[in-house]
Write a protein that holds these residues in place. Structure first.
Motif, short mmCIF file in Angstrom:
data_model
loop_
_atom_site.label_atom_id
_atom_site.label_comp_id
_atom_site.label_asym_id
_atom_site.label_seq_id
_atom_site.Cartn_x
_atom_site.Cartn_y
_atom_site.Cartn_z
N UNK A 117 2.32 6.99 -7.20
CA UNK A 117 1.77 5.66 -6.96
C UNK A 117 2.14 4.73 -8.10
N UNK A 118 2.30 3.44 -7.77
CA UNK A 118 2.53 2.45 -8.82
C UNK A 118 1.23 2.19 -9.58
N UNK B 290 0.84 -1.21 0.00
CA UNK B 290 0.00 0.00 0.00
C UNK B 290 0.87 1.25 0.00
N UNK B 291 2.01 1.16 0.67
CA UNK B 291 2.95 2.30 0.69
C UNK B 291 3.43 2.62 -0.74
N UNK B 292 3.85 1.59 -1.45
CA UNK B 292 4.34 1.82 -2.82
C UNK B 292 3.20 2.15 -3.79
N UNK B 293 1.99 1.85 -3.36
CA UNK B 293 0.84 2.06 -4.24
C UNK B 293 0.03 3.29 -3.82
N UNK B 294 0.75 4.37 -3.47
CA UNK B 294 0.03 5.60 -3.15
C UNK B 294 0.44 6.26 -1.85
N UNK B 295 1.28 5.61 -1.08
CA UNK B 295 1.67 6.17 0.22
C UNK B 295 3.01 6.89 0.22
N UNK B 296 3.63 6.99 -0.94
CA UNK B 296 4.98 7.58 -1.03
C UNK B 296 4.96 9.06 -0.62
N UNK B 297 5.93 9.42 0.22
CA UNK B 297 6.06 10.84 0.60
C UNK B 297 7.27 11.43 -0.14
N UNK B 298 7.08 12.63 -0.61
CA UNK B 298 8.12 13.28 -1.40
C UNK B 298 9.18 13.92 -0.49
N UNK B 299 10.42 13.80 -0.88
CA UNK B 299 11.51 14.50 -0.18
C UNK B 299 12.62 14.74 -1.18
N UNK B 300 13.62 15.52 -0.79
CA UNK B 300 14.61 15.93 -1.79
C UNK B 300 15.51 14.79 -2.27
N UNK B 301 15.65 13.73 -1.49
CA UNK B 301 16.49 12.62 -1.95
C UNK B 301 15.67 11.41 -2.41
N UNK B 302 14.36 11.59 -2.53
CA UNK B 302 13.51 10.48 -3.00
C UNK B 302 13.99 9.99 -4.36
N UNK B 303 14.04 8.67 -4.53
CA UNK B 303 14.54 8.10 -5.78
C UNK B 303 13.65 8.52 -6.96
N UNK B 304 14.24 9.07 -8.03
CA UNK B 304 13.44 9.42 -9.21
C UNK B 304 12.76 8.19 -9.82
N UNK B 305 13.34 7.01 -9.56
CA UNK B 305 12.73 5.77 -10.09
C UNK B 305 11.37 5.54 -9.45
N UNK C 24 8.89 8.14 -10.86
CA UNK C 24 8.58 7.90 -12.27
C UNK C 24 7.76 6.63 -12.49
N UNK C 25 7.96 5.61 -11.63
CA UNK C 25 7.33 4.31 -11.87
C UNK C 25 5.82 4.38 -11.67
N UNK C 26 5.08 4.13 -12.72
CA UNK C 26 3.62 4.21 -12.66
C UNK C 26 3.04 3.28 -13.72
N UNK C 27 1.98 2.59 -13.35
CA UNK C 27 1.35 1.67 -14.30
C UNK C 27 0.25 2.31 -15.13
#
Lengths: 374, 258
Positions: A334-335, A303-318, A321-324
């Motif tokens: 969100x994935x 659920x975290x990877x599917x919409x729970x991601x929080x943005x920060x300055x070192x967050x991985x661009x991958x 960018x990753x979205x279905x």
């Protein structure tokens, strides 16, 4: 008279040499024979700590011995239980002080492969160095090493085991033995391993999960993916071994709450909030998840990877960018996996459970065995 | 000082000078380390990860790069009548170390009379289709996709900022057809005594619409103004074959001798 003098001199030399050589004599040790799948890749064992049967035997005993803690109640195994793939089921571990630690106990498996930096924040660069830290840590085992050595020297079994492995009892020997035992903790007979060896086929659900695990999504070619592979290698399922490639900011916190992570080692701002991508082997039995144990279930993790991601300055661009589905804006990360896909990925993660490893008697508590023999 | 003494001194100095030259020539003919040193650039500016921003070459905004890695493989050094192929020649070149460059050291190479050098950008199809460990090839590394897809030949990740709006940049370029061999003529290059050849890797070449390579093929004037891709229009390239082709085309001009 002269001959007598020579004989006496020779005797003195002989006795002195014997006295010198005996304690410095290298013990007669035997290398451990082990196998590992070739897909795990190259591994190194430090030249100054060969993997010997004597060292592993000693390391296993030390690992399970509460004597290593200041209150004689906490052993390495307190926080690293075999049945839980050497984790403890707690959000963050608790040692002698009773104060909850900052981190979730990491699983100990396939440690000869993957990142060469240990702990969630990578602060230790060898297993030998890592092994000694919890013993000294005031909240974990709180043991003064010099005092520990005195206690070990009073114990006949340890005196014998150290003599066989290293010659004498020392801090270095304790570290080496614990590292050696941990190097033998190899898990390579999960259903995923059996699948890789061509022995079994996965169920259609598990196979869907495997494919999603191994794919970075690309809407342009209608490739759906769970994006796990961007941080967890295909065979080891651990973080990557080269440099700091095995560390990532996976969007747990925003800039205000971002923790130090790898920054505490490198002091580079770009490493703030990056933590070690752990191995996913036996992940179904190592809940709760993340460096601070914030997620209780694998469903929470997905659920975290599917919409729970929080943005920060070192967050991985991958991760951003990753979205279905085709991205129309960058605000909500969100994935966008559907429920069937989420269930499939979790089913695949369950194929990483290695029951043989979790019950392997070579890794179990040796004191229990001794008691059973009594 | 008498005249004969003077002559003796001059003669001695001459002998020493000849000796030094002879030893230098002899040393140069001995096999030594050949160092291929790669310096990353964005156009004419050195690439600095994280902190430095660069202008989007074909559109609005500025970009920064977080990670840049690529495979250099199958290095061959050529002499007038022979060539030597490096064993297990798969090198991961990356720019997150403590130096501004990364380098490959090939031991035991006769630097003198070196006439050519060739290398591949990426992983040749044979190696790309296996899960063998050779050189820096490691199927458990960040450069591996999975065993059915093979390796990323080039990994470039960063962020494009257009009017405070951030857009992630992800270029993971692989596929057998992207593998590109480059040949360098060294017959007129002066290789320093320490055996170092400096190369420039120019990221902008990946975003050229009309590469000089294409110009050569179509006999176009190479002086024609180079057009670039707008990064915001092509911010991520992974598995779409058409997009991969657009970026990988730049491999032909990607690396040049500095």
């Amino acid at each position: 008279m002269r001959i007598a003098k020579i004989v006496v001199a020779l005797l003195v030399i002989l006795i002195a040499a014997t006295l010198y050589i005996l304690p410095n004599k290298k013990p007669d040790t035997h290398l451990v024979e082990f196998t590992a799948p070739f897909v795990f890749g190259r591994f190194t064992i430090p030249e100054n700590n060969p993997l010997t049967q004597e060292s592993v035997l000693l390391g296993r005993r030390l690992f399970y011995d509460p004597l290593l803690s200041s209150n004689n109640q906490v052993s390495c195994a307190t926080c690293h239980k075999q049945a839980l793939a050497f984790t403890d089921g707690l959000k963050t571990s608790v040692g002698v002080s009773g104060v909850p630690l900052a981190f979730n106990a990491m699983s100990l498996v396939n440690l000869m492969w993957g990142p060469r930096h240990f702990f969630w924040d990578g602060r230790s660069s060898s297993l030998e160095n890592q092994a000694i830290q919890p013993i000294k840590h005031v909240d974990e085992m709180g043991r003064n090493i010099d005092e520990l050595i005195v206690v070990l020297k009073q114990d006949d079994t340890y005196t014998k085991l150290f003599k066989q492995a290293f010659g004498e009892i020392s801090e270095q020997g304790i570290a080496k033995a614990l590292a050696s035992f941990q190097r033998t903790l190899i898990s390579s007979n999960s259903r995923y391993d059996q699948y890789l060896r061509g022995e079994i086929t996965l169920s259609s659900k598990e196979e869907l999960g495997r494919k999603l695990f191994m794919a970075h999504p690309d809407t342009k070619v209608i490739l759906r993916g769970g994006n796990c592979i961007d941080c967890h290698s295909q065979f080891l399922t651990s973080g990557f071994g080269t440099a700091f490639d095995g560390f990532s900011n996976n969007g747990l916190d925003n800039d205000q709450t971002l923790q130090a992570g790898l920054f505490s080692l490198t002091k580079k701002e770009v490493h703030r909030g990056l933590f070690k991508a752990p191995t996913l082997r036996n992940i179904a039995v190592t809940s709760p998840y993340m460096h601070d144990g914030r997620f209780a279930t694998l469903k929470d993790v997905l659920a975290h990877y599917n919409g729970g991601i929080k943005r920060s300055k070192t967050l991985s661009p991958l991760i951003i960018e990753a979205d279905n589905i085709v991205k129309t804006q960058n605000d909500h990360i969100s994935l966008n996996l559907n429920d069937t896909e989420i269930t499939a990925i979790i089913a695949f993660l369950h194929t990483l459970t290695d029951k043989e490893f979790l019950a392997n008697r070579a890794f179990s508590n040796p004191f229990m065995e001794e008691n059973n023999h009594d | 000082m008498t005249k004969s003494n003077k002559l003796t001194v001059i003669f001695s100095l001459l002998i020493i000078a000849i000796g030094v030259v002879a030893v230098t020539v002899w040393l140069r003919s001995l096999p030594q380390d050949l160092t291929l040193r790669f310096h990353p650039y964005v156009g004419d500016k050195p690439l600095v990860l994280h902190d430095q921003t660069y202008k989007n070459p074909g559109g609005k905004g500025n970009f920064s790069i977080r990670d840049f890695q690529l495979f250099i493989s199958n290095i061959v050094v050529g002499y007038s009548s022979s060539s030597i192929r490096e064993q297990d020649s798969y090198h991961l070149v990356r720019f997150d170390g403590d130096t501004t460059f990364d380098q490959i050291i090939i031991p035991e190479v006769k630097i003198q009379n070196l006439e050519s050098l060739s290398l591949g950008i990426g992983v040749d199809p044979k190696a790309n289709g296996t899960i063998m460990f050779s050189g820096d090839l490691d199927p458990n590394s960040r450069m591996a996709w999975n065993w059915q897809v093979g390796y990323k030949f080039l990994l470039l990740e960063g962020m494009l900022t257009v009017q405070n709006e951030q857009q992630p940049l992800v270029y993971h370029i692989g596929f057998d057809e992207s593998y590109t061999e480059l040949n360098f003529d060294l017959s007129n290059e002066e290789i320093s005594n320490d055996g170092v050849i400096d190369f420039k890797i120019d990221l902008l070449r990946l975003f050229q619409i009309n590469s000089s390579h294409l110009n050569e093929l179509t006999n176009q004037q190479s002086s024609e103004a180079i057009k670039y891709i707008d990064m915001s229009e092509l911010s991520h390239v992974k598995f779409s074959p058409d997009d991969v082709r657009i970026i990988a085309k730049g491999f032909h001009d990607f690396i040049s001798i500095l």
